[in-house]
Design an enzyme around this catalytic site. Structure first.
Site, mmCIF file in Angstrom:
data_model
loop_
_atom_site.group_PDB
_atom_site.id
_atom_site.type_symbol
_atom_site.label_atom_id
_atom_site.label_comp_id
_atom_site.label_asym_id
_atom_site.label_seq_id
_atom_site.Cartn_x
_atom_site.Cartn_y
_atom_site.Cartn_z
ATOM 1 N N ASP A 266 0.483 -1.049 0.080
ATOM 2 C CA ASP A 266 0.270 -0.153 0.310
ATOM 3 C C ASP A 266 1.086 1.271 -0.265
ATOM 4 O O ASP A 266 2.208 0.831 -0.116
ATOM 5 C CB ASP A 266 -0.642 0.161 1.089
ATOM 6 C CG ASP A 266 -1.854 1.207 1.005
ATOM 7 O OD1 ASP A 266 -2.110 1.772 0.589
ATOM 8 O OD2 ASP A 266 -2.242 1.699 2.210
ATOM 9 N N SER A 267 0.495 2.392 -0.279
ATOM 10 C CA SER A 267 0.649 3.502 0.068
ATOM 11 C C SER A 267 1.363 3.772 1.315
ATOM 12 O O SER A 267 2.272 4.166 1.794
ATOM 13 C CB SER A 267 0.240 5.353 -0.610
ATOM 14 O OG SER A 267 -0.820 5.370 0.732
ATOM 15 N N GLY B 287 -2.700 8.979 -4.254
ATOM 16 C CA GLY B 287 -4.190 9.737 -4.763
ATOM 17 C C GLY B 287 -4.036 10.497 -6.049
ATOM 18 O O GLY B 287 -4.633 10.872 -7.251
ATOM 19 N N CYS C 199 -4.271 -2.108 -0.943
ATOM 20 C CA CYS C 199 -5.203 0.018 -2.172
ATOM 21 C C CYS C 199 -5.529 -0.127 -2.460
ATOM 22 O O CYS C 199 -5.379 -0.718 -4.110
ATOM 23 C CB CYS C 199 -3.845 0.059 -2.235
ATOM 24 S SG CYS C 199 -3.298 2.267 -2.350
ATOM 25 N N ASN C 200 -6.649 0.791 -3.523
ATOM 26 C CA ASN C 200 -7.280 0.843 -3.406
ATOM 27 C C ASN C 200 -7.245 1.464 -5.475
ATOM 28 O O ASN C 200 -6.997 1.272 -6.385
ATOM 29 C CB ASN C 200 -8.998 1.828 -3.466
ATOM 30 C CG ASN C 200 -9.378 1.163 -2.474
ATOM 31 O OD1 ASN C 200 -9.456 0.521 -1.456
ATOM 32 N ND2 ASN C 200 -10.681 -0.156 -2.849
ATOM 33 N N THR C 201 -6.252 2.677 -5.442
ATOM 34 C CA THR C 201 -5.837 3.472 -5.973
ATOM 35 C C THR C 201 -4.755 2.660 -6.621
ATOM 36 O O THR C 201 -4.551 2.381 -8.123
ATOM 37 C CB THR C 201 -4.958 4.101 -5.402
ATOM 38 O OG1 THR C 201 -5.804 5.605 -4.597
ATOM 39 C CG2 THR C 201 -4.262 5.790 -6.269
ATOM 40 N N CYS D 270 -11.119 2.893 0.761
ATOM 41 C CA CYS D 270 -10.195 2.777 0.693
ATOM 42 C C CYS D 270 -9.747 2.227 1.382
ATOM 43 O O CYS D 270 -10.213 2.388 2.904
ATOM 44 C CB CYS D 270 -9.267 5.385 0.903
ATOM 45 S SG CYS D 270 -8.231 5.408 1.688
ATOM 46 N N THR D 271 -8.668 1.783 1.880
ATOM 47 C CA THR D 271 -8.112 1.036 2.749
ATOM 48 C C THR D 271 -8.325 1.691 4.237
ATOM 49 O O THR D 271 -8.424 1.153 5.037
ATOM 50 C CB THR D 271 -7.268 -0.132 2.460
ATOM 51 O OG1 THR D 271 -6.274 0.659 1.450
ATOM 52 C CG2 THR D 271 -7.686 -0.888 1.168
ATOM 53 N N HIS D 272 -7.607 2.888 3.857
ATOM 54 C CA HIS D 272 -7.211 3.640 5.451
ATOM 55 C C HIS D 272 -8.804 3.368 6.214
ATOM 56 O O HIS D 272 -8.034 3.644 7.094
ATOM 57 C CB HIS D 272 -6.291 5.057 5.065
ATOM 58 C CG HIS D 272 -5.565 4.920 4.367
ATOM 59 N ND1 HIS D 272 -4.108 4.602 3.424
ATOM 60 C CD2 HIS D 272 -4.368 5.343 5.165
ATOM 61 C CE1 HIS D 272 -3.379 4.545 3.718
ATOM 62 N NE2 HIS D 272 -3.359 5.295 4.873
#
Length: 277
Positions: free
Chosen positions: A27-28, A60, A90-92, A197-199
Protein backbone atom coordinates in the site's frame (compact mmCIF):
# COMPACT_ATOMS: atom_id res chain seq x y z
CA UNK A 1 3.01 -29.47 -1.28
CA UNK A 2 0.75 -26.48 -1.91
CA UNK A 3 -0.27 -25.32 -5.35
CA UNK A 4 -1.49 -21.85 -6.19
CA UNK A 5 -4.55 -21.40 -8.35
CA UNK A 6 -4.07 -19.17 -11.39
CA UNK A 7 -6.03 -15.95 -11.77
CA UNK A 8 -8.94 -16.54 -14.08
CA UNK A 9 -7.40 -14.33 -16.77
CA UNK A 10 -3.90 -15.76 -16.33
CA UNK A 11 -2.16 -18.89 -17.57
CA UNK A 12 -4.01 -22.07 -16.71
CA UNK A 13 -1.24 -23.72 -14.73
CA UNK A 14 -0.50 -24.03 -11.03
CA UNK A 15 2.75 -23.26 -9.23
CA UNK A 16 4.34 -25.29 -6.44
CA UNK A 17 5.41 -23.30 -3.37
CA UNK A 18 6.43 -25.88 -0.79
CA UNK A 19 5.08 -25.99 2.74
CA UNK A 20 5.64 -22.45 4.01
CA UNK A 21 3.04 -19.69 3.95
CA UNK A 22 4.29 -16.14 3.45
CA UNK A 23 1.94 -13.39 2.31
CA UNK A 24 3.05 -9.90 1.28
CA UNK A 25 0.83 -6.83 1.34
CA UNK A 26 1.50 -3.47 -0.27
CA UNK A 27 0.00 0.00 0.00
CA UNK A 28 1.12 3.60 -0.06
CA UNK A 29 0.96 3.62 3.76
CA UNK A 30 -0.72 1.99 6.73
CA UNK A 31 -3.88 1.28 4.74
CA UNK A 32 -2.52 -2.27 4.44
CA UNK A 33 -3.07 -2.89 8.16
CA UNK A 34 -6.73 -4.03 7.93
CA UNK A 35 -5.96 -6.67 5.29
CA UNK A 36 -2.80 -7.76 7.13
CA UNK A 37 -4.78 -8.15 10.34
CA UNK A 38 -7.43 -10.13 8.44
CA UNK A 39 -4.72 -12.49 7.13
CA UNK A 40 -3.38 -12.77 10.66
CA UNK A 41 -6.80 -13.75 11.99
CA UNK A 42 -7.38 -16.35 9.27
CA UNK A 43 -3.84 -17.74 9.30
CA UNK A 44 -1.88 -16.70 12.38
CA UNK A 45 0.88 -19.05 11.22
CA UNK A 46 1.53 -17.02 8.04
CA UNK A 47 4.71 -14.98 7.76
CA UNK A 48 3.89 -11.42 6.72
CA UNK A 49 5.73 -8.90 4.55
CA UNK A 50 4.33 -5.35 4.71
CA UNK A 51 5.66 -3.07 1.98
CA UNK A 52 4.59 0.59 1.81
CA UNK A 53 5.80 3.86 0.35
CA UNK A 54 5.91 6.65 2.96
CA UNK A 55 8.43 8.53 0.82
CA UNK A 56 5.98 8.72 -2.09
CA UNK A 57 2.58 8.95 -0.47
CA UNK A 58 -0.13 9.96 -1.01
CA UNK A 59 -0.64 8.08 -4.26
CA UNK A 60 -4.13 9.45 -4.90
CA UNK A 61 -3.06 12.76 -6.52
CA UNK A 62 -0.45 11.06 -8.73
CA UNK A 63 -0.97 10.24 -12.39
CA UNK A 64 -1.89 6.64 -13.28
CA UNK A 65 1.56 6.07 -14.78
CA UNK A 66 3.24 7.42 -11.67
CA UNK A 67 1.08 5.25 -9.40
CA UNK A 68 1.97 2.22 -11.50
CA UNK A 69 5.68 2.99 -11.31
CA UNK A 70 5.63 3.44 -7.55
CA UNK A 71 3.44 0.37 -7.04
CA UNK A 72 5.86 -1.75 -9.06
CA UNK A 73 8.77 -0.49 -6.95
CA UNK A 74 6.95 -1.29 -3.70
CA UNK A 75 5.91 -4.70 -5.02
CA UNK A 76 9.44 -5.55 -6.10
CA UNK A 77 10.73 -4.74 -2.63
CA UNK A 78 8.19 -7.19 -1.21
CA UNK A 79 8.90 -9.86 -3.83
CA UNK A 80 12.59 -9.81 -2.89
CA UNK A 81 11.47 -11.53 0.33
CA UNK A 82 9.95 -14.44 -1.63
CA UNK A 83 6.28 -14.29 -0.62
CA UNK A 84 3.80 -16.88 -1.82
CA UNK A 85 1.20 -14.23 -2.70
CA UNK A 86 0.95 -10.45 -2.93
CA UNK A 87 -2.11 -8.50 -1.80
CA UNK A 88 -2.49 -5.00 -3.24
CA UNK A 89 -4.12 -3.56 -0.14
CA UNK A 90 -4.79 -0.25 -1.86
CA UNK A 91 -7.73 0.82 -4.00
CA UNK A 92 -5.72 3.40 -5.96
CA UNK A 93 -2.98 0.90 -6.84
CA UNK A 94 -5.56 -1.73 -7.74
CA UNK A 95 -7.26 0.71 -10.11
CA UNK A 96 -4.13 1.78 -11.93
CA UNK A 97 -1.41 -0.84 -11.40
CA UNK A 98 -3.09 -4.25 -11.11
CA UNK A 99 -2.61 -5.23 -14.79
CA UNK A 100 1.08 -4.24 -14.72
CA UNK A 101 1.69 -6.07 -11.44
CA UNK A 102 0.00 -9.23 -12.67
CA UNK A 103 1.88 -9.07 -15.97
CA UNK A 104 5.21 -8.90 -14.13
CA UNK A 105 4.60 -11.28 -11.23
CA UNK A 106 2.08 -13.92 -12.24
CA UNK A 107 1.95 -16.88 -12.44
CA UNK A 108 4.95 -17.19 -10.11
CA UNK A 109 3.29 -15.03 -7.43
CA UNK A 110 -0.50 -14.63 -7.30
CA UNK A 111 -1.52 -10.97 -7.12
CA UNK A 112 -4.78 -10.10 -5.35
CA UNK A 113 -6.28 -6.66 -5.91
CA UNK A 114 -8.67 -4.69 -3.73
CA UNK A 115 -12.10 -3.80 -5.09
CA UNK A 116 -14.63 -1.65 -3.17
CA UNK A 117 -17.34 -3.87 -1.71
CA UNK A 118 -20.10 -2.34 -3.84
CA UNK A 119 -21.66 -5.67 -4.82
CA UNK A 120 -22.33 -7.00 -1.30
CA UNK A 121 -23.35 -3.54 -0.06
CA UNK A 122 -25.99 -3.34 -2.80
CA UNK A 123 -27.31 -6.85 -2.30
CA UNK A 124 -29.78 -5.72 0.34
CA UNK A 125 -31.11 -2.88 -1.78
CA UNK A 126 -30.33 0.81 -1.59
CA UNK A 127 -29.72 3.52 -0.97
CA UNK A 128 -25.93 2.99 -0.72
CA UNK A 129 -23.16 5.51 -0.12
CA UNK A 130 -19.57 4.99 -1.27
CA UNK A 131 -16.92 6.83 0.72
CA UNK A 132 -13.74 7.21 -1.32
CA UNK A 133 -10.87 9.54 -2.01
CA UNK A 134 -11.64 12.53 -4.25
CA UNK A 135 -9.55 10.94 -7.03
CA UNK A 136 -11.62 7.75 -6.96
CA UNK A 137 -15.01 9.42 -6.48
CA UNK A 138 -16.64 9.83 -9.86
CA UNK A 139 -13.82 7.98 -11.63
CA UNK A 140 -14.61 5.75 -14.62
CA UNK A 141 -13.43 2.79 -12.53
CA UNK A 142 -15.87 3.43 -9.70
CA UNK A 143 -18.69 4.33 -12.06
CA UNK A 144 -18.16 1.01 -13.87
CA UNK A 145 -18.41 -0.90 -10.60
CA UNK A 146 -21.62 0.94 -9.76
CA UNK A 147 -23.04 0.15 -13.19
CA UNK A 148 -22.06 -3.52 -12.95
CA UNK A 149 -23.03 -4.23 -9.35
CA UNK A 150 -25.43 -1.53 -8.15
CA UNK A 151 -27.36 -0.45 -11.21
CA UNK A 152 -30.72 -1.12 -9.58
CA UNK A 153 -30.13 0.85 -6.36
CA UNK A 154 -29.59 4.51 -5.54
CA UNK A 155 -25.91 5.23 -4.99
CA UNK A 156 -24.32 8.38 -3.58
CA UNK A 157 -20.60 8.87 -4.16
CA UNK A 158 -19.10 10.68 -1.18
CA UNK A 159 -15.64 12.25 -1.56
CA UNK A 160 -13.57 12.25 1.64
CA UNK A 161 -10.79 14.81 1.18
CA UNK A 162 -8.05 14.51 3.75
CA UNK A 163 -9.40 11.43 5.51
CA UNK A 164 -6.76 8.97 4.28
CA UNK A 165 -3.94 11.36 5.18
CA UNK A 166 -5.45 12.02 8.61
CA UNK A 167 -5.67 8.27 9.25
CA UNK A 168 -2.11 7.75 8.01
CA UNK A 169 -0.73 10.22 10.53
CA UNK A 170 -3.21 9.32 13.29
CA UNK A 171 -4.31 12.96 13.47
CA UNK A 172 -7.34 12.67 15.73
CA UNK A 173 -8.78 16.13 15.08
CA UNK A 174 -8.33 15.86 11.32
CA UNK A 175 -9.98 12.42 11.32
CA UNK A 176 -12.97 13.79 13.19
CA UNK A 177 -13.32 16.75 10.80
CA UNK A 178 -13.02 14.60 7.67
CA UNK A 179 -15.48 11.99 8.95
CA UNK A 180 -17.98 14.67 9.95
CA UNK A 181 -17.71 16.35 6.54
CA UNK A 182 -18.29 13.06 4.71
CA UNK A 183 -21.18 12.12 7.00
CA UNK A 184 -22.84 15.44 6.19
CA UNK A 185 -22.78 14.47 2.49
CA UNK A 186 -24.20 11.01 3.19
CA UNK A 187 -27.99 10.70 2.80
CA UNK A 188 -29.70 9.92 6.09
CA UNK A 189 -31.65 7.03 4.60
CA UNK A 190 -28.65 4.99 3.40
CA UNK A 191 -28.84 1.29 4.15
CA UNK A 192 -25.12 0.59 3.64
CA UNK A 193 -21.83 2.46 3.36
CA UNK A 194 -18.94 1.18 1.26
CA UNK A 195 -15.46 2.05 2.55
CA UNK A 196 -13.72 2.67 -0.77
CA UNK A 197 -10.24 3.30 0.67
CA UNK A 198 -8.37 0.79 2.80
CA UNK A 199 -7.28 3.50 5.26
CA UNK A 200 -10.92 4.12 6.17
CA UNK A 201 -11.32 0.66 7.67
CA UNK A 202 -8.95 1.71 10.45
CA UNK A 203 -11.53 4.24 11.67
CA UNK A 204 -14.63 2.19 10.93
CA UNK A 205 -16.09 2.74 14.41
CA UNK A 206 -15.85 6.52 14.03
CA UNK A 207 -17.56 6.31 10.66
CA UNK A 208 -20.23 4.02 12.09
CA UNK A 209 -20.93 6.52 14.88
CA UNK A 210 -21.17 9.36 12.35
CA UNK A 211 -23.60 7.67 9.93
CA UNK A 212 -25.60 5.65 12.46
CA UNK A 213 -24.66 2.45 14.22
CA UNK A 214 -27.45 0.54 12.48
CA UNK A 215 -25.90 1.20 9.05
CA UNK A 216 -23.62 -1.65 7.91
CA UNK A 217 -20.13 -0.71 6.71
CA UNK A 218 -18.59 -2.75 3.91
CA UNK A 219 -14.81 -2.93 3.69
CA UNK A 220 -12.56 -5.18 1.63
CA UNK A 221 -9.98 -6.52 4.09
CA UNK A 222 -11.65 -9.81 4.97
CA UNK A 223 -12.48 -10.55 1.33
CA UNK A 224 -8.96 -9.98 0.01
CA UNK A 225 -7.43 -12.03 2.83
CA UNK A 226 -9.76 -14.93 2.05
CA UNK A 227 -9.05 -14.59 -1.67
CA UNK A 228 -5.30 -14.79 -1.05
CA UNK A 229 -5.76 -18.10 0.74
CA UNK A 230 -8.00 -19.40 -2.05
CA UNK A 231 -5.39 -18.49 -4.66
CA UNK A 232 -2.85 -20.49 -2.67
CA UNK A 233 -5.19 -23.44 -2.24
CA UNK A 234 -5.08 -22.89 1.55
CA UNK A 235 -7.86 -23.12 4.12
CA UNK A 236 -8.30 -20.79 7.08
CA UNK A 237 -6.66 -22.11 10.25
CA UNK A 238 -7.44 -19.51 12.92
CA UNK A 239 -6.21 -21.80 15.70
CA UNK A 240 -2.78 -22.40 14.14
CA UNK A 241 0.30 -21.55 16.18
CA UNK A 242 1.23 -17.93 15.43
CA UNK A 243 4.22 -17.10 13.28
CA UNK A 244 6.84 -14.81 14.82
CA UNK A 245 8.00 -13.38 11.50
CA UNK A 246 7.02 -9.92 10.30
CA UNK A 247 9.01 -7.99 7.72
CA UNK A 248 8.26 -4.27 7.37
CA UNK A 249 9.54 -2.38 4.34
CA UNK A 250 9.18 1.42 4.18
CA UNK A 251 10.02 2.62 0.65
CA UNK A 252 12.22 -0.47 0.36
CA UNK A 253 14.03 -0.04 3.69
CA UNK A 254 13.87 -2.70 6.40
CA UNK A 255 12.13 -1.00 9.31
CA UNK A 256 9.58 -1.63 12.06
CA UNK A 257 5.89 -0.76 12.02
CA UNK A 258 5.40 3.03 11.99
CA UNK A 259 4.48 4.51 15.36
CA UNK A 260 1.07 5.52 13.96
CA UNK A 261 0.14 1.84 13.58
CA UNK A 262 -0.18 1.51 17.35
CA UNK A 263 -3.11 3.96 17.28
CA UNK A 264 -5.28 1.31 15.61
CA UNK A 265 -6.43 -2.12 16.78
CA UNK A 266 -5.14 -3.73 13.58
CA UNK A 267 -1.69 -2.26 14.13
CA UNK A 268 -1.60 -3.38 17.75
CA UNK A 269 -2.53 -6.89 16.67
CA UNK A 270 0.41 -6.98 14.27
CA UNK A 271 2.81 -5.54 16.83
CA UNK A 272 2.48 -8.85 18.69
CA UNK A 273 4.49 -10.38 15.83
CA UNK A 274 8.26 -10.00 16.14
CA UNK A 275 10.18 -8.11 13.46
CA UNK A 276 12.28 -10.37 11.27
CA UNK A 277 14.37 -9.52 8.22
Amino acid sequence: MRRSLPHRTGPARAVDYGDRVKIALMDSGIGLLPAAAAVRRLRPDADLVLSSDPDGMPWGPRTPDDVTERALTVARAAVAHAPDALIIACNTASVHALPALRAELEPAIPVIGTVPAIKPASAGGGPVAIWATPATTGSPYQRALIRDFADSVAVTEVPCPGLADAVQWADEDAIDRAVAAAAALTPRDVRAVVLGCTHYELVAERIRAAVGRSVPLHGSADAVAAQALRRLGELPAPDAAPSSRLTVLLSGRDEVLPAQAAHYAEGRLLRTVSSAH
